[in-house]
Write a protein that holds these residues in place. Structure first.
Motif, PDB file in Angstrom:
ATOM      1  N   GLY A   1      -2.360   3.571   2.774  1.00  0.00           N
ATOM      2  CA  GLY A   1      -0.897   4.393   2.077  1.00  0.00           C
ATOM      3  C   GLY A   1      -1.574   5.639   1.729  1.00  0.00           C
ATOM      4  N   LEU A   2      -2.532   5.425   1.069  1.00  0.00           N
ATOM      5  CA  LEU A   2      -3.107   6.808   0.277  1.00  0.00           C
ATOM      6  C   LEU A   2      -3.833   7.558   1.434  1.00  0.00           C
ATOM      7  N   LEU A   3      -4.413   6.947   2.387  1.00  0.00           N
ATOM      8  CA  LEU A   3      -4.994   7.600   3.427  1.00  0.00           C
ATOM      9  C   LEU A   3      -3.955   8.561   4.268  1.00  0.00           C
ATOM     10  N   VAL A   4      -2.915   7.882   4.666  1.00  0.00           N
ATOM     11  CA  VAL A   4      -2.032   8.476   5.618  1.00  0.00           C
ATOM     12  C   VAL A   4      -1.362   9.550   4.835  1.00  0.00           C
ATOM     13  N   ARG A   5      -1.001   9.479   3.461  1.00  0.00           N
ATOM     14  CA  ARG A   5      -0.429  10.336   2.886  1.00  0.00           C
ATOM     15  C   ARG A   5      -1.418  11.716   2.544  1.00  0.00           C
ATOM     16  N   GLY A   6      -2.528  11.319   2.325  1.00  0.00           N
ATOM     17  CA  GLY A   6      -3.625  12.290   2.436  1.00  0.00           C
ATOM     18  C   GLY A   6      -3.781  12.983   3.711  1.00  0.00           C
TER      19      GLY A   6
ATOM     20  N   ALA B   1      -8.500   8.096  -1.055  1.00  0.00           N
ATOM     21  CA  ALA B   1      -7.899   7.005  -0.413  1.00  0.00           C
ATOM     22  C   ALA B   1      -8.551   5.587  -0.721  1.00  0.00           C
ATOM     23  N   GLU B   2      -9.531   5.695  -1.924  1.00  0.00           N
ATOM     24  CA  GLU B   2     -10.157   4.346  -1.947  1.00  0.00           C
ATOM     25  C   GLU B   2     -11.099   4.068  -1.134  1.00  0.00           C
ATOM     26  N   LEU B   3     -11.591   4.834  -0.339  1.00  0.00           N
ATOM     27  CA  LEU B   3     -12.394   4.266   0.914  1.00  0.00           C
ATOM     28  C   LEU B   3     -13.681   4.019   0.431  1.00  0.00           C
ATOM     29  N   ARG B   4     -14.221   2.715   0.602  1.00  0.00           N
ATOM     30  CA  ARG B   4     -15.413   2.206   0.209  1.00  0.00           C
ATOM     31  C   ARG B   4     -16.145   1.631   1.680  1.00  0.00           C
ATOM     32  N   ARG B   5     -16.979   2.399   2.022  1.00  0.00           N
ATOM     33  CA  ARG B   5     -17.900   2.214   3.094  1.00  0.00           C
ATOM     34  C   ARG B   5     -18.939   1.070   2.855  1.00  0.00           C
TER      35      ARG B   5
ATOM     36  N   TRP C   1       0.814  -1.200  -0.186  1.00  0.00           N
ATOM     37  CA  TRP C   1       0.011   0.066   0.016  1.00  0.00           C
ATOM     38  C   TRP C   1       0.745   1.202  -0.053  1.00  0.00           C
ATOM     39  N   PHE C   2       1.860   1.135   0.714  1.00  0.00           N
ATOM     40  CA  PHE C   2       2.839   2.481   0.818  1.00  0.00           C
ATOM     41  C   PHE C   2       3.542   2.614  -0.495  1.00  0.00           C
ATOM     42  N   ALA C   3       4.066   1.575  -0.858  1.00  0.00           N
ATOM     43  CA  ALA C   3       4.821   1.728  -2.236  1.00  0.00           C
ATOM     44  C   ALA C   3       3.767   2.422  -3.162  1.00  0.00           C
ATOM     45  N   GLN C   4       2.530   1.747  -3.221  1.00  0.00           N
ATOM     46  CA  GLN C   4       1.472   2.521  -4.287  1.00  0.00           C
ATOM     47  C   GLN C   4       1.417   3.799  -4.133  1.00  0.00           C
ATOM     48  N   ALA C   5       1.183   4.167  -2.814  1.00  0.00           N
ATOM     49  CA  ALA C   5       0.960   5.495  -2.443  1.00  0.00           C
ATOM     50  C   ALA C   5       2.061   6.544  -2.846  1.00  0.00           C
ATOM     51  N   MET C   6       3.435   6.051  -2.662  1.00  0.00           N
ATOM     52  CA  MET C   6       4.632   7.067  -2.938  1.00  0.00           C
ATOM     53  C   MET C   6       4.732   7.149  -4.460  1.00  0.00           C
ATOM     54  N   LYS C   7       4.232   6.155  -5.201  1.00  0.00           N
ATOM     55  CA  LYS C   7       4.352   6.398  -6.710  1.00  0.00           C
ATOM     56  C   LYS C   7       3.570   7.413  -7.254  1.00  0.00           C
ATOM     57  N   ARG C   8       2.479   8.050  -6.629  1.00  0.00           N
ATOM     58  CA  ARG C   8       1.872   9.282  -6.856  1.00  0.00           C
ATOM     59  C   ARG C   8       2.818  10.416  -6.332  1.00  0.00           C
ATOM     60  N   GLU C   9       3.695  10.045  -5.540  1.00  0.00           N
ATOM     61  CA  GLU C   9       4.482  11.440  -5.048  1.00  0.00           C
ATOM     62  C   GLU C   9       5.922  11.013  -5.619  1.00  0.00           C
TER      63      GLU C   9
END
Length: 471
Positions: free
Chosen positions: A194-199, A127-131, A14-22
């Motif tokens: 990962g996207l959530l925490v970076r957000g 953050a790809e959040l799906r409730r 997850w973290f690697a995927q998120a950091m690719k956006r940065e």
């Protein structure tokens, strides 16, 4: 990465995927001495929620976060991304904290899920959040009925968000015929952690929070102000928040008997959206079974399937070892569980495996308080593998303590420090290994429909109360 346990030091998926956006991200490192009203040590969920909440209430305060790596590179960016609540823990919370506080904590944990969703919408965090809720299931006869007592208690208090589904629906929506009983709650779902925490980091910075990454705390000098020493500079702060979670033990030995570090190991497939749709996995529900060391899984928007299992690696003396930064050493265990749950996917190789450190407390719940040595230093840890939504609560509690507010959060029963302690080493580790292995034998026998040895049943009871539904 393939099914290869020998790979060294990986970034969790997850973290690697998120950091690719940065891709152009350049960490801001603290290089000169500064003064702050509040210094938060730890740039994960707890630290970021605390900083955001403080700045929302008192924007004039200078709030600083220091993080030893990158924000989210610890537990916040490597968990399973299952947003769950404390509702299944109601009976144990009632015993520990009393009826009214148990009700409050259930309601607060459900409120946290909706608050997290609303926050992401308001601040445009993708953050790809799906409730889409959660399914809490039984996968063998021994697990059936495990929800009955707690659901009866929740219904009595009129706080029951769960509904029982018939077996056919459970199997259809969980994508596996292994589930023979299931209960659904809409107050849950999944998120790309990962996207959530970076957000959250981005929002904190927009609010004026100063975030310094690759800036580890090397020492802390008590006093007024507190001085935190880092490799190149110091922070002098009126208030300090310790939001280190499992890493708390590295510099604060007084907590070494308050938690047990344990790995939760995860695997994820390549995108296979067609196969998942055919199985019935069409949304972001988190599926959790009711064994002590749970299986938990969920799909992703791009059609991957993530499976995790808790209760595997317990490091001696609660040391954060290299094992937590490598591919899972329990790939065969993950593979067996995956193939049993999803026999039609036996030929699907894992794209990646990883592991995370969970700080399990004696109660299975986090605890908060002030350091005995210094009442202007507050802390929170012990989420026990169930912190994606609950760290929002942690942020409310810690910000209330920092701002010296008298409210529902500062008066919360969790603000009582650790409840109980684990034995000293090597007794703790030897005992943990005995209990872990007994649980494995017990659950293997139950899966096979066989009788369980009396000794294994007794040992398993030590872990049962705190471990259920932790993920």
């Amino acid at each position: 990465m393939s099914d290869n346990p020998a790979a060294d030091h990986i970034q969790p998926f997850w973290f690697a995927q998120a950091m690719k956006r940065e891709s152009n991200h350049c960490p801001k490192v603290l290089t000169q001495d500064i003064e702050a009203d509040v210094c938060i040590v730890g740039g994960g969920y707890t630290g970021l929620w605390t900083a955001i909440t403080i700045k929302q209430q008192q924007p004039e305060l200078r709030v600083v976060i220091i993080e030893k790596g990158l924000c989210g590179s610890g537990a916040s960016g490597r968990n399973g991304g299952c947003m769950l609540t404390w509702s299944t823990k109601y009976t144990s919370m009632k015993k520990i904290y009393g009826e009214q506080q148990a009700i409050h904590l259930v309601q607060a944990s459900e409120r946290a899920v909706y608050a997290l969703e609303q926050f992401c919408q308001e601040h445009q965090i993708d953050a790809e959040l799906r409730r889409d809720g959660t399914l809490y299931t039984a996968t063998n006869a021994a697990q059936q009925g495990s929800m009955d007592k707690v659901l009866a208690e929740l219904s009595k208090q009129e706080i029951n968000s769960w509904q029982q589904w018939h077996k056919e629906r459970v199997q259809r929506e969980a994508g596996s015929s292994q589930h023979i009983e299931g209960f659904y709650s809409p107050a849950a779902g999944s998120v790309q952690p990962g996207l959530l925490v970076r957000g959250l980091k981005s929002v904190a910075e927009k609010l004026g929070v100063e975030v310094y990454e690759q800036t580890p705390m090397e020492a802390i000098d008590y006093g007024q102000p507190v001085t935190i020493r880092t490799p190149q500079a110091t922070v002098a702060a009126g208030k300090v928040v310790l939001a280190l979670n499992a890493w708390m033990l590295e510099q604060f030995p007084q907590f070494r008997r308050s938690i047990v570090l344990v790995s939760s190991d995860m695997a994820i497939t390549q995108p296979i959206p067609g196969k998942l749709a055919a199985m019935g996995l069409k949304d972001g529900k988190a599926v959790v079974d009711s064994r002590i060391f749970v299986h938990y899984y969920r799909s992703t928007p791009d059609g991957r399937l993530m499976l995790g299992k808790g209760g595997n690696y317990f490091p001696f003396a609660n040391k954060i070892t290299r094992a937590f930064d490598q591919a899972s050493r329990y790939i065969p265990l993950l593979r067996r569980s995956f193939d049993t749950l999803f026999p039609s996917l036996k030929d699907e190789a894992f794209a990646c495996t990883w592991t995370g450190a969970s700080d399990r407390s004696t109660t299975g719940l986090p605890f908060f308080g002030k350091l005995a040595e210094q009442d202007n230093i507050v802390y929170g840890l012990g989420y026990s593998g169930n912190g994606v939504a609950q760290t929002w609560i942690g942020g409310q509690i810690l910000s209330s303590l920092v701002l010296e507010q008298d409210n529902e959060w500062s008066r919360c029963a969790l603000v009582s420090g650790p409840k109980g302690s684990f034995p000293i080493e090597p007794v703790r580790w030897l005992g943990v290994m005995m209990v872990r292995n007994a649980i494995r034998r017990k659950e293997k026998a139950e899966d096979a429909g066989k009788g369980v040895f009396w000794w294994d049943k007794q040992l398993a009871k030590f872990a049962n109360a705190a471990a259920k539904a932790d993920k």
